[in-house]
Design a protein around this motif. Structure first.
Motif: not given
Length: 188
Positions: A88-105
């Motif tokens: 099995k092959v495991k690729k190295k994770e790319r360096q990136e910052v992910i910003i996500e807005k989650v709405i609740r209530n």
């Protein structure tokens, strides 16, 4: 009385890590052939009859020097790939910052920040700085992918990009992405 059965001894390929009976289904059967001719000739008798075992060392030496190129420029950087047992092959994770807005209530928002640890930033220190800067609650939690992320209370998604690039110069603005309507959008 019934006879006591002995456990089966399984021989594994040193190249791909699969049992020798399954090497032909693995990712590197061509690389495994010289090893199979030398160490497991009974598993694949057709390989031994074709090569007679004499040219196995020569083939192994030739395979060591062979490389596959795409015909493009030789300066292109190959992706770093890690091989796991079983081929099995495991690729190295790319360096990136992910910003996500989650709405609740309906009116409450949570801004999640993932990927800061890939730039060598301690998440506990980052959450403390974010909480102080935006005067809100911030904590390190495990996300749905079992990786740690920072949850910040409130909608600070667009102010956070400038804060991240100013506080941690190792994080380029081109490596920061937003998740909007299920799509990854660059923060530029």
């Amino acid at each position: 009385m019934a006879e006591k059965l002995e456990p089966v001894k399984v021989q594994y390929c040193a190249i791909c890590g699969l049992p020798v009976e399954y090497c032909e289904f693995g990712p590197d059967f061509e690389k495994c052939k010289p090893w199979l001719i030398q160490n497991a000739p009974d598993a694949y008798p057709d390989l031994v009859s074709k090569g007679d075992g004499k040219g196995a060392d020569e083939v192994a030496e030739q395979l060591k020097g062979v490389s596959i190129s795409s015909g493009g420029s030789s300066t292109s950087r190959p992706e770093e790939v890690k091989r796991l047992p079983g081929g099995k092959v495991k690729k190295k994770e790319r360096q990136e910052v992910i910003i996500e807005k989650v709405i609740r209530n309906k009116r409450k928002c949570i801004t999640t920040v993932r990927g800061l640890e890939l730039f060598g930033i301690k998440l506990a220190d980052a959450s403390k700085k974010l909480g102080k800067k935006f005067a809100t609650g911030a904590s390190v939690v495990k996300g749905p992918t079992e990786k740690e992320q920072i949850d910040v209370q409130g909608d600070i998604s667009y102010d956070i990009v400038e804060f991240i690039t100013d506080t941690w110069p190792d994080v380029p603005e081109s490596a920061i992405f937003f998740i909007e309507d299920g799509r990854k959008v660059p923060a530029l």
